[in-house]
Design a protein around this motif. Sequence first.
Motif, PDB file in Angstrom:
ATOM      1  N   LEU A 131       0.827  -1.209   0.000  1.00  0.00           N
ATOM      2  CA  LEU A 131       0.000   0.000   0.000  1.00  0.00           C
ATOM      3  C   LEU A 131       0.863   1.262   0.000  1.00  0.00           C
ATOM      4  O   LEU A 131       0.601   2.206  -0.756  1.00  0.00           O
ATOM      5  N   ILE A 145      -7.983   2.530  -5.325  1.00  0.00           N
ATOM      6  CA  ILE A 145      -7.813   1.146  -4.925  1.00  0.00           C
ATOM      7  C   ILE A 145      -9.141   0.429  -5.140  1.00  0.00           C
ATOM      8  O   ILE A 145     -10.185   0.907  -4.690  1.00  0.00           O
ATOM      9  N   ARG A 172      -4.783   0.175  -8.086  1.00  0.00           N
ATOM     10  CA  ARG A 172      -4.317  -1.101  -7.542  1.00  0.00           C
ATOM     11  C   ARG A 172      -5.529  -1.946  -7.198  1.00  0.00           C
ATOM     12  O   ARG A 172      -6.502  -1.454  -6.610  1.00  0.00           O
ATOM     13  N   ILE A 221     -11.377   4.286  -2.319  1.00  0.00           N
ATOM     14  CA  ILE A 221     -11.443   2.824  -2.427  1.00  0.00           C
ATOM     15  C   ILE A 221     -12.809   2.447  -2.975  1.00  0.00           C
ATOM     16  O   ILE A 221     -13.835   2.847  -2.423  1.00  0.00           O
TER      17      ILE A 221
END
Length: 527
Positions: free
Chosen positions: A222, A368, A241, A294
């Motif tokens: 991370l 993310i 990611r 996220i």
Amino acid sequence: MSSFLKNLPSTSSLVAAYATISTFLMLFKSTFDLMVPEKARESIIAIVQEHIISRFFTSFTFVIEDEWEFGDNALFRAAMVYLPTKIGPSTQTVLLGFNEKHKFESPPETGVPVWGHVVDEFENMKLKWTLKSEKSKNMFYSRERKFFHLTCSKNHRNKVMKIYFPHVALTARSILNNRKGLRIYTYDQNHSYWESTAFKHPSTFATLAMEPDLKKSIMEDLDMFVNRKVFFERVGRTWKRGYLLYGPPGTGKSSLVAAIANHVHYNIYDLQLGTVKSDFDLRRLLTSTTNRSILLIEDIDCSSNSKVAQERPKDSDDNDDDDDDDDEDNAKAKVEKKSMPPSSQGVTLSGLLNFIDGLWSSCGEERIIIFTTNFREKLDPALRRPGRMDVHINMGYCTPAGFRVLVSTYLGIQEHDLFGKIEKLIQAVEITPAEVAQQIMKSDQPEVALESLVEFLSAKKNEVNEAKTKKELKDTKQEEKLSAKKNGVDEAMTKKEEKDNKQEKKLSGDQDNGQPSESEMRSIYLT
């Protein structure tokens, strides 16, 4: 003075003049609309407004809507953050509120209400903000559309564009960076927009019941991702990611998501694919998410209105009737699918892949993407490959290291006489961190809590042993049945061979006595 009043027209004369002018204007407008084409009317009206009417007005108005190019308007969001800091004595209406986590002795948080006004002064400019709202409707959905009107002097128009708006955006970014709280968003299907609330999940990597090496590798991955903006630009890849969390229920997948959010300080967009009507809606709502966030899709293999799970092959021992029934169900499903409008057919695998790793993935950065599932094998291989899900994390059953983390977090102890016994039991049975936590939460006294855990693990071990014994007995009986069946087959084959031998001997004896064989008789008959 009296002579002046005498020269004024009477009220009836004024009313008659007003009626005459109104009638003339209405007649002129009707004739104008009837005789002049629509495009020509628009051009004439624009020229009149620009060269005649605008000369009588000294102000200019900027309109800032909440959406811009398939997503949220970043300037609108910046204004929503910036303007509460400019609420002062001249503001007549203020929006107030706080959540359950707010300290009651502290003042409530402020905001701008709909149709509220905020006046800001910046470099000798007076700027008036007004938040407005109206219903926006189309063929697919209707929602409330919000927008700001910023009114300023026409002479300050260029200055506002070049200096003031960048000042608002930079100030809002600074305010957001200094805020300690995170937000979690959920998608409102009825109104087609994201709703948010304060995210106060206390989970951190320090409290996760995971192996230390796995925990360390996730944090390092991370940290490396967050600090590699230049790297992603240099190699020509989107700054994102993907993490796939898989394992049995109760192994801490949601807690890990919360720990990741708290570690990188990103907001969470929790998306249920079953609430998304189509691939088009998926692109629209995903592009409305912010950077440094996220995107979470939990239990991705269980989405009822999506087609992202891999179709599993049928068992070979299924009977024909079941196959026929399944074929009929599939045929009905296809007919129903074709009859559904395109806007309600759900998310397809292709649509999801295109956003995660296709051209649409470039509509944002520093994101993310996290998928969770109980069964990784159910997901299509295209969804699991690197570039989409870069890191696969197996959230397995509780280990001795995870047990020690839980005991330290819940009971505040590092060692105990029962630790050795408990760790041996944990290695002997499959138990989730959630089950361990449930047992040690039963008492604040370490002795009582650990004894409860020992009893639970012992009972679980006994159940496993009983199930193993039953399975062994069942397997033994099955083997005996197969053996008996095999012996019966062998005996039957032996008897058949003896019978065949006797028939062959009899035939041989007949041939020796000068009698033709069956084949010879047939040959003779045919000839």
